[in-house]
Design a protein around this motif. Structure first.
Motif, PDB file in Angstrom:
ATOM      1  N   ARG A 292       0.830  -1.211   0.000  1.00 55.48           N
ATOM      2  CA  ARG A 292       0.000   0.000   0.000  1.00 55.48           C
ATOM      3  C   ARG A 292       0.862   1.259   0.000  1.00 55.48           C
ATOM      4  NH1 ARG A 292      -5.190   1.866   2.126  1.00 55.48           N
ATOM      5  NH2 ARG A 292      -5.804  -0.313   2.329  1.00 55.48           N
ATOM      6  N   ASP A 293       0.624   2.131  -0.942  1.00 59.13           N
ATOM      7  CA  ASP A 293       1.118   3.502  -0.959  1.00 59.13           C
ATOM      8  C   ASP A 293       2.638   3.572  -0.724  1.00 59.13           C
ATOM      9  OD1 ASP A 293      -1.555   4.049  -1.384  1.00 59.13           O
ATOM     10  OD2 ASP A 293      -1.955   4.629   0.682  1.00 59.13           O
ATOM     11  N   GLU A 294       3.100   4.470   0.151  1.00 56.44           N
ATOM     12  CA  GLU A 294       4.545   4.681   0.294  1.00 56.44           C
ATOM     13  C   GLU A 294       5.272   3.434   0.780  1.00 56.44           C
ATOM     14  OE1 GLU A 294       6.191   7.198  -0.917  1.00 56.44           O
ATOM     15  OE2 GLU A 294       4.236   7.913  -1.593  1.00 56.44           O
ATOM     16  N   ASP A 295       4.652   2.670   1.662  1.00 57.59           N
ATOM     17  CA  ASP A 295       5.310   1.454   2.125  1.00 57.59           C
ATOM     18  C   ASP A 295       5.385   0.419   1.010  1.00 57.59           C
ATOM     19  OD1 ASP A 295       6.592   0.498   4.568  1.00 57.59           O
ATOM     20  OD2 ASP A 295       5.161  -1.150   4.438  1.00 57.59           O
ATOM     21  N   TYR A 349     -12.591  -7.826 -10.372  1.00 59.24           N
ATOM     22  CA  TYR A 349     -12.670  -6.540  -9.678  1.00 59.24           C
ATOM     23  C   TYR A 349     -11.245  -6.002  -9.574  1.00 59.24           C
ATOM     24  CZ  TYR A 349     -14.015  -3.319  -5.807  1.00 59.24           C
ATOM     25  OH  TYR A 349     -14.254  -2.231  -5.005  1.00 59.24           O
ATOM     26  N   VAL A 350     -10.974  -4.888 -10.264  1.00 62.10           N
ATOM     27  CA  VAL A 350      -9.633  -4.299 -10.266  1.00 62.10           C
ATOM     28  C   VAL A 350      -9.757  -2.886  -9.725  1.00 62.10           C
ATOM     29  CG1 VAL A 350      -7.616  -3.742 -11.656  1.00 62.10           C
ATOM     30  CG2 VAL A 350      -9.052  -5.696 -12.284  1.00 62.10           C
ATOM     31  N   LYS A 351      -8.971  -2.562  -8.689  1.00 63.97           N
ATOM     32  CA  LYS A 351      -9.178  -1.273  -8.018  1.00 63.97           C
ATOM     33  C   LYS A 351      -7.860  -0.668  -7.544  1.00 63.97           C
ATOM     34  CE  LYS A 351     -10.588  -3.971  -3.928  1.00 63.97           C
ATOM     35  NZ  LYS A 351     -11.432  -4.010  -2.725  1.00 63.97           N
ATOM     36  N   SER A 352      -7.683   0.596  -7.873  1.00 63.03           N
ATOM     37  CA  SER A 352      -6.569   1.391  -7.385  1.00 63.03           C
ATOM     38  C   SER A 352      -6.944   2.853  -7.525  1.00 63.03           C
ATOM     39  CB  SER A 352      -5.276   1.065  -8.153  1.00 63.03           C
ATOM     40  OG  SER A 352      -4.162   1.730  -7.565  1.00 63.03           O
ATOM     41  N   ASN A 353      -5.984   3.743  -7.293  1.00 62.30           N
ATOM     42  CA  ASN A 353      -6.209   5.177  -7.448  1.00 62.30           C
ATOM     43  C   ASN A 353      -4.843   5.846  -7.610  1.00 62.30           C
ATOM     44  OD1 ASN A 353      -5.131   5.576  -4.718  1.00 62.30           O
ATOM     45  ND2 ASN A 353      -7.119   4.858  -3.986  1.00 62.30           N
ATOM     46  N   THR A 354      -4.823   7.147  -7.758  1.00 58.79           N
ATOM     47  CA  THR A 354      -3.551   7.824  -8.010  1.00 58.79           C
ATOM     48  C   THR A 354      -2.726   8.049  -6.742  1.00 58.79           C
ATOM     49  OG1 THR A 354      -4.652   9.985  -7.932  1.00 58.79           O
ATOM     50  CG2 THR A 354      -4.373   8.944 -10.100  1.00 58.79           C
ATOM     51  N   LYS A 355      -3.254   7.682  -5.594  1.00 60.26           N
ATOM     52  CA  LYS A 355      -2.435   7.616  -4.379  1.00 60.26           C
ATOM     53  C   LYS A 355      -1.720   6.271  -4.299  1.00 60.26           C
ATOM     54  CE  LYS A 355      -2.577   7.957   0.672  1.00 60.26           C
ATOM     55  NZ  LYS A 355      -3.436   8.122   1.876  1.00 60.26           N
ATOM     56  N   SER A 385     -11.867   7.397  -3.811  1.00 58.38           N
ATOM     57  CA  SER A 385     -11.678   8.828  -4.109  1.00 58.38           C
ATOM     58  C   SER A 385     -10.358   9.386  -3.579  1.00 58.38           C
ATOM     59  CB  SER A 385     -12.855   9.655  -3.548  1.00 58.38           C
ATOM     60  OG  SER A 385     -14.085   9.222  -4.107  1.00 58.38           O
ATOM     61  N   GLN A 386      -9.383   8.523  -3.357  1.00 56.12           N
ATOM     62  CA  GLN A 386      -8.072   8.991  -2.908  1.00 56.12           C
ATOM     63  C   GLN A 386      -7.245   9.421  -4.120  1.00 56.12           C
ATOM     64  OE1 GLN A 386      -7.077   5.316  -0.770  1.00 56.12           O
ATOM     65  NE2 GLN A 386      -6.997   6.497   1.119  1.00 56.12           N
ATOM     66  N   THR A 387      -6.467  10.491  -3.969  1.00 56.19           N
ATOM     67  CA  THR A 387      -5.703  11.021  -5.086  1.00 56.19           C
ATOM     68  C   THR A 387      -4.252  11.278  -4.699  1.00 56.19           C
ATOM     69  OG1 THR A 387      -6.365  13.287  -4.556  1.00 56.19           O
ATOM     70  CG2 THR A 387      -7.732  12.084  -6.147  1.00 56.19           C
ATOM     71  N   GLY A 388      -3.401  11.282  -5.709  1.00 51.93           N
ATOM     72  CA  GLY A 388      -1.981  11.551  -5.520  1.00 51.93           C
ATOM     73  C   GLY A 388      -1.320  11.684  -6.872  1.00 51.93           C
ATOM     74  N   ASN A 389      -0.048  11.347  -6.934  1.00 51.47           N
ATOM     75  CA  ASN A 389       0.727  11.507  -8.159  1.00 51.47           C
ATOM     76  C   ASN A 389       1.238  10.178  -8.709  1.00 51.47           C
ATOM     77  OD1 ASN A 389       0.590  14.428  -8.105  1.00 51.47           O
ATOM     78  ND2 ASN A 389       2.035  14.340  -6.389  1.00 51.47           N
ATOM     79  N   GLU A 419      -4.266   8.138 -18.469  1.00 49.52           N
ATOM     80  CA  GLU A 419      -3.746   6.764 -18.523  1.00 49.52           C
ATOM     81  C   GLU A 419      -4.913   5.826 -18.781  1.00 49.52           C
ATOM     82  OE1 GLU A 419      -1.321   3.867 -19.014  1.00 49.52           O
ATOM     83  OE2 GLU A 419      -0.413   5.765 -18.364  1.00 49.52           O
ATOM     84  N   HIS A 420      -5.130   5.528 -20.064  1.00 50.97           N
ATOM     85  CA  HIS A 420      -6.242   4.660 -20.443  1.00 50.97           C
ATOM     86  C   HIS A 420      -5.983   3.212 -20.027  1.00 50.97           C
ATOM     87  CE1 HIS A 420      -7.964   7.390 -23.863  1.00 50.97           C
ATOM     88  NE2 HIS A 420      -7.712   8.064 -22.754  1.00 50.97           N
ATOM     89  N   VAL A 421      -7.044   2.447 -19.878  1.00 50.08           N
ATOM     90  CA  VAL A 421      -6.923   0.999 -19.770  1.00 50.08           C
ATOM     91  C   VAL A 421      -6.422   0.482 -21.121  1.00 50.08           C
ATOM     92  CG1 VAL A 421      -8.176  -1.173 -19.481  1.00 50.08           C
ATOM     93  CG2 VAL A 421      -8.709   0.790 -18.012  1.00 50.08           C
ATOM     94  N   LYS A 422      -5.328  -0.273 -21.095  1.00 44.36           N
ATOM     95  CA  LYS A 422      -4.669  -0.698 -22.328  1.00 44.36           C
ATOM     96  C   LYS A 422      -5.083  -2.130 -22.682  1.00 44.36           C
ATOM     97  CE  LYS A 422      -2.079   3.012 -23.015  1.00 44.36           C
ATOM     98  NZ  LYS A 422      -1.749   3.591 -21.759  1.00 44.36           N
ATOM     99  N   GLY A 423      -6.278  -2.262 -23.240  1.00 45.31           N
ATOM    100  CA  GLY A 423      -6.709  -3.555 -23.747  1.00 45.31           C
ATOM    101  C   GLY A 423      -7.780  -4.209 -22.903  1.00 45.31           C
ATOM    102  N   LEU A 424      -8.920  -4.519 -23.542  1.00 42.40           N
ATOM    103  CA  LEU A 424     -10.014  -5.250 -22.899  1.00 42.40           C
ATOM    104  C   LEU A 424     -10.708  -6.064 -23.983  1.00 42.40           C
ATOM    105  CD1 LEU A 424     -11.936  -5.936 -20.599  1.00 42.40           C
ATOM    106  CD2 LEU A 424     -13.148  -3.781 -21.046  1.00 42.40           C
ATOM    107  N   GLU A 425     -10.542  -7.372 -23.939  1.00 42.70           N
ATOM    108  CA  GLU A 425     -11.101  -8.251 -24.960  1.00 42.70           C
ATOM    109  C   GLU A 425     -11.997  -9.302 -24.332  1.00 42.70           C
ATOM    110  OE1 GLU A 425      -8.397  -9.914 -27.767  1.00 42.70           O
ATOM    111  OE2 GLU A 425      -7.111  -8.114 -27.827  1.00 42.70           O
ATOM    112  N   LEU A 426     -13.162  -9.514 -24.945  1.00 40.36           N
ATOM    113  CA  LEU A 426     -14.089 -10.561 -24.539  1.00 40.36           C
ATOM    114  C   LEU A 426     -14.403 -11.418 -25.748  1.00 40.36           C
ATOM    115  CD1 LEU A 426     -14.862  -7.792 -22.837  1.00 40.36           C
ATOM    116  CD2 LEU A 426     -16.697  -9.244 -21.967  1.00 40.36           C
ATOM    117  N   LYS A 427     -14.462 -12.741 -25.533  1.00 39.70           N
ATOM    118  CA  LYS A 427     -14.826 -13.618 -26.644  1.00 39.70           C
ATOM    119  C   LYS A 427     -15.550 -14.854 -26.129  1.00 39.70           C
ATOM    120  CE  LYS A 427     -10.503 -16.274 -27.040  1.00 39.70           C
ATOM    121  NZ  LYS A 427      -9.419 -16.692 -27.961  1.00 39.70           N
ATOM    122  N   ASP A 428     -16.392 -15.409 -26.995  1.00 39.14           N
ATOM    123  CA  ASP A 428     -17.071 -16.688 -26.762  1.00 39.14           C
ATOM    124  C   ASP A 428     -17.753 -16.736 -25.401  1.00 39.14           C
ATOM    125  OD1 ASP A 428     -16.080 -17.516 -29.245  1.00 39.14           O
ATOM    126  OD2 ASP A 428     -14.243 -18.283 -28.362  1.00 39.14           O
TER     127      ASP A 428
END
Length: 460
Positions: A292-295, A349-355, A385-389, A419-428
């Protein structure tokens, strides 16, 4: 085919016979433990390589009867020292199996040592103590931050070739008297001051943070097999900074008595196989983490090369979850033949933020089915809703041969404008949904091949 793969496809033979003395005289050459059931051929060559290359432990054919070291399954004797002596004797003799015969055993923390298989025979109940003093302070992580906290129920630190096996049950209900609290902000304040992990001591600080159930820490070649977990107070299986981890035929607890009881949380690990298991949780089923974060940036170790196969899932959040503690990054994840029962919110379920930052890359699901309350795939870059760099990097994600008998929608996926999500494919895949309208924002490379929602083809 590699010999290890042949062994993995065998049914597991009985580990031990009846024991009359602490150590059997016969000592055979070490042999690798086999999985409880076949791991099928996976639809990705890279995933098959992960299974093949994830080492299983090997143990000499020597058995150490825990009762010969003072253990009593009478539901009242404190067995902490007896288990410790049996494990130490097994380790000192070069390894083998510590056998716990049928009975109900009260104990404090169980600390595994190298080359030891701690084996619970059918009919064993391990009841962890409500006496906090029986759980010494050890290096651990609390929600992605390294600290010194009370020991997990079963723990190992910097050990090699270890196992917890058998058909017994481990119950941590009594630990509720001390195993409580969620004062992560205290740790965050220490991290901000530059306090090193060994000085982030929770017991005695006036703060409380829960301890996980089973946690090998900085270990290599780990097997957790056959056991049932009951009444967890926090994450149930939490391998951290480990290599070559196999979780096989385990049964975790889906009860709602406690929150945040993820079934399995591999954190900053490399080569993990979770197979043939009934994963119950009051949260995520498999939650993949990396600090998590700085650690997390200080440690900077990803969680990677993970296969989840042939599992029944009964947790109410994600079947496969990446994050939110994913600062060190997550890559090369493969989920195959996962049956979600009950009302799971998300298959992926994929989750993060800019912090938090980090990345989740090359995440693959095939043959995942069930009821999904909110969406089959949910990806958020603005978690809590956490933000950072520290901009998280997500994608590619691949979904194939999947289905829902009920879901709110198929996709709720949002990248960042920078920073877009780079690739999302669904099939069959075939989905039954309440709404055929998807949420897709800032996603590059969205592709549907032979995918339907309510019988109609899905298109961009």
């Amino acid at each position: 085919m590699d010999g290890r793969i042949n062994r993995r496809l065998l049914m597991k033979a009985s580990v031990v016979a009846a024991i009359a003395t602490p150590v059997l005289a016969r000592t055979a050459l070490a042999a690798p433990v086999a999985l409880s059931a076949a791991v099928p051929e996976l639809p990705w060559p890279a995933a098959n390589e992960i299974v093949q290359n994830t080492k299983l432990p090997s143990f000499p054919d020597k058995n150490f009867d825990a009762t010969a070291y003072g253990a009593k399954g009478d539901n009242k004797t404190d067995n902490t020292e007896a288990f410790k002596k049996a494990i130490a004797a097994c380790n000192a003799a070069g390894g083998g199996h510590v056998i716990v015969p049928k009975g109900t055993y009260v104990t404090g923390a169980i600390h595994l040592l190298s080359n030891v298989d701690f084996h619970l025979e059918d009919g064993v109940l391990i009841k962890f103590s409500g006496d906090a003093s029986k759980f010494p302070t050890v290096l651990t992580r609390y929600e992605g931050i390294e600290c010194m906290n009370r020991s997990p129920m079963v723990y190992a630190y910097q050990q090699t070739n270890i196992a917890l096996t058998g058909k017994g049950t481990l119950d941590s209900a009594a630990t509720g008297s001390w195993n409580k609290g969620s004062d992560r902000s205290y740790l965050e304040s220490l991290v901000a001051k530059g306090t090193p992990p060994e000085k982030r001591v929770v017991p005695g600080s006036g703060k409380n943070m829960r301890s996980t159930f089973i946690e090998p820490y900085s270990c290599d070649t780990v097997l957790i097999q056959g056991v049932t977990l009951k009444n967890p107070k926090f994450w149930q299986i939490h391998p951290t900074l480990c290599k070559n981890v196999t979780v096989d035929d385990v049964h975790t607890d889906p009860s709602t008595a406690s929150s945040n009881t993820d079934a399995c949380d591999p954190e900053s690990c490399d080569h993990i196989v979770i197979a043939n298991s009934d994963l119950g949780a009051h949260d995520d089923n498999v939650a993949i983490k990396s600090g998590r974060d700085e650690d997390g940036r200080r440690v900077n170790v990803p969680c990677q090369n993970l296969v989840v196969v042939n599992c029944r899932m009964n947790g109410n959040w994600g079947a496969i979850t990446c994050g939110s503690e994913q600062t060190g990054g997550i890559r090369n994840v493969y989920g195959y033949k996962l049956n979600c029962v009950g009302a799971t919110k998300f298959a992926l379920y994929v989750k993060s933020n800019t912090k938090r930052g980090g990345f989740s890359q090359n995440i693959n699901l095939d043959s995942v089915s069930g009821v999904f309350e909110r969406a089959f795939v949910y990806v958020t870059t603005t978690y809590n809703s956490q933000t950072g760099n520290n901009v998280p990097k997500f994608g590619p994600f691949f979904i194939s041969n999947c289905s829902s008998t009920k879901a709110s929608k198929v996709l709720d996926v949002s990248g960042l404008s920078q920073e877009h999500v780079k690739g999302l494919e669904l099939k069959d895949s075939k989905f039954t949904v309440s709404s055929t309208t998807n949420t897709v924002k800032n996603v590059d490379g969205l592709k549907f091949t032979n995918v339907t929602a309510n019988g109609k083809p899905m298109t961009k």
